[in-house]
Design a protein around this motif. Sequence first.
Motif, PDB file in Angstrom:
ATOM      1  N   ARG A 117       0.825  -1.208   0.000  1.00 50.50           N
ATOM      2  CA  ARG A 117       0.000   0.000   0.000  1.00 50.50           C
ATOM      3  C   ARG A 117       0.862   1.262   0.000  1.00 50.50           C
ATOM      4  NH1 ARG A 117      -4.310   2.488  -1.836  1.00 50.50           N
ATOM      5  NH2 ARG A 117      -4.979   4.194  -0.471  1.00 50.50           N
ATOM      6  N   ILE A 118       1.907   1.274   0.791  1.00 52.30           N
ATOM      7  CA  ILE A 118       2.763   2.467   0.897  1.00 52.30           C
ATOM      8  C   ILE A 118       3.453   2.763  -0.438  1.00 52.30           C
ATOM      9  CG2 ILE A 118       4.833   3.382   2.000  1.00 52.30           C
ATOM     10  CD1 ILE A 118       3.974   1.937   4.553  1.00 52.30           C
ATOM     11  N   PHE A 119       3.935   1.726  -1.099  1.00 52.86           N
ATOM     12  CA  PHE A 119       4.651   1.907  -2.369  1.00 52.86           C
ATOM     13  C   PHE A 119       3.737   1.633  -3.560  1.00 52.86           C
ATOM     14  CE2 PHE A 119       7.940   0.494   0.713  1.00 52.86           C
ATOM     15  CZ  PHE A 119       8.683   1.650   0.734  1.00 52.86           C
ATOM     16  N   ASP A 260       6.186  -9.129  -6.663  1.00 52.14           N
ATOM     17  CA  ASP A 260       7.355  -9.244  -7.543  1.00 52.14           C
ATOM     18  C   ASP A 260       7.855  -7.867  -7.951  1.00 52.14           C
ATOM     19  OD1 ASP A 260       9.092 -10.949  -9.369  1.00 52.14           O
ATOM     20  OD2 ASP A 260       8.115  -9.648 -10.837  1.00 52.14           O
ATOM     21  N   ALA A 261       6.923  -6.950  -8.234  1.00 51.73           N
ATOM     22  CA  ALA A 261       7.322  -5.578  -8.586  1.00 51.73           C
ATOM     23  C   ALA A 261       8.008  -4.891  -7.413  1.00 51.73           C
ATOM     24  CB  ALA A 261       6.101  -4.779  -9.033  1.00 51.73           C
ATOM     25  N   LEU A 262       7.489  -5.125  -6.204  1.00 48.98           N
ATOM     26  CA  LEU A 262       8.130  -4.540  -5.017  1.00 48.98           C
ATOM     27  C   LEU A 262       9.536  -5.098  -4.834  1.00 48.98           C
ATOM     28  CD1 LEU A 262       7.986  -2.775  -2.491  1.00 48.98           C
ATOM     29  CD2 LEU A 262       6.926  -4.700  -1.298  1.00 48.98           C
ATOM     30  N   GLY A 263       9.694  -6.401  -5.085  1.00 49.04           N
ATOM     31  CA  GLY A 263      11.036  -6.988  -5.008  1.00 49.04           C
ATOM     32  C   GLY A 263      11.994  -6.367  -6.010  1.00 49.04           C
ATOM     33  N   THR A 264      11.504  -6.112  -7.204  1.00 44.63           N
ATOM     34  CA  THR A 264      12.343  -5.461  -8.223  1.00 44.63           C
ATOM     35  C   THR A 264      12.724  -4.048  -7.801  1.00 44.63           C
ATOM     36  OG1 THR A 264      11.231  -6.745  -9.954  1.00 44.63           O
ATOM     37  CG2 THR A 264      12.464  -4.801 -10.643  1.00 44.63           C
ATOM     38  N   LEU A 265      11.765  -3.331  -7.224  1.00 48.49           N
ATOM     39  CA  LEU A 265      12.043  -1.965  -6.769  1.00 48.49           C
ATOM     40  C   LEU A 265      13.080  -1.950  -5.656  1.00 48.49           C
ATOM     41  CD1 LEU A 265       8.422  -0.472  -6.719  1.00 48.49           C
ATOM     42  CD2 LEU A 265      10.278   0.186  -8.246  1.00 48.49           C
ATOM     43  N   THR A 266      12.968  -2.859  -4.705  1.00 51.62           N
ATOM     44  CA  THR A 266      13.930  -2.887  -3.599  1.00 51.62           C
ATOM     45  C   THR A 266      15.334  -3.254  -4.083  1.00 51.62           C
ATOM     46  OG1 THR A 266      13.251  -5.169  -3.118  1.00 51.62           O
ATOM     47  CG2 THR A 266      12.202  -3.422  -1.856  1.00 51.62           C
ATOM     48  N   GLN A 267      15.408  -4.028  -5.168  1.00 51.12           N
ATOM     49  CA  GLN A 267      16.717  -4.375  -5.718  1.00 51.12           C
ATOM     50  C   GLN A 267      17.345  -3.212  -6.477  1.00 51.12           C
ATOM     51  OE1 GLN A 267      16.194  -7.895  -8.095  1.00 51.12           O
ATOM     52  NE2 GLN A 267      15.888  -9.232  -6.321  1.00 51.12           N
TER      53      GLN A 267
END
Length: 362
Positions: A117-119, A260-267
Amino acid sequence: MRSVQNFLWFCAGGYRPLLNRSPTESNKYIGIGGTVFFTALFAGLAAGYAMFTVFENIYVTITLAILWALLIFNLDRFIVSTIRKGKSTWAEVKMAIPRLLLAILLAFVIAKPLELRIFEKEIARELDNQKLRMLKETRGGIDEGFPEIEELESKIASLKSETDAKRAFRDEKQQEYDAERFGVKTPGTSGIVGLGTNARKKEVQLDDAERDYQETQAANREKMREYEEEIARFNTIKEEEWAKQQVSVDGFDGLAARMDALGTLTQNSVPIYWANLFIVLLFVVIESAPVVVKLMAEKGPYDVLLEKHEQGIYLYADEKWHKTATESKDRLEVFDTLQPEVKDAWIAMKRKEMEGRYGTAL
């Protein structure tokens, strides 16, 4: 106010009669109960967002969010209520370690929907980029799946080249014929004006070239029409497949895709990585707070009264067991002093009672 206090005592897993006898412990268990309650509340809100992402139905979302909040509330209440304050701190810590690990695991589960929700805006942008990449790859894959179109286009190009060659040859003969008629001297003409023998020969060559061009053009036009119809048919099939793939790609925004998109963003982004980590740590602190608070608290009057109450129950059970065992032992000793015929008569009587009760011969 009293009802709120009793509710928070309940959330903390406290025994109300003993807490009423321990006024100094009231605030401590109110604080623990509040922590348990608000942890469950946050868990329900986070689960509600996750469920709405999956089901997109407000009624299903509210129902599942309430169930998840109740589950977390029950687990946290169980964790807190089962920690006993004893004489050894290390014994308390060992007893709390499995419960602390469970609390940390729950914190990771609870934090994930809130991170989504935050991102949300950043995730939406990343999903759009992924969709564009997927559409590009899908389009390329569909084009590769129809090699017949390229073959047909190559045949059409070959037919056009053949027709163009025939027309160029016809135009060349037309120029030679015109030059011969008007007396233009060239390597292929006589330079004599008029319709002489050479001009008539050039005219025959022109007629043959024109006829060959017209026949070739007509035949190739028919073949090209057939090839274009085949291409149109394949394009229709390809566009239908493309429409199906577009629907699939457009629906690529579920919970797994967002994670999966959040994982990509954190990477790819250091700030998002640290922000994501701090959110997880925040929920770890919140979820483990009841356990940590219970471990940090000093042993108080409530713990003493609770221990006394439980030991009294154990002592009462031991006394009842000892009394029953003693009475049984006394009856056995009296039975052993009876005459053999009296014992046999008593045993026979009991056997008849059992047969009459259960209807089976013993």
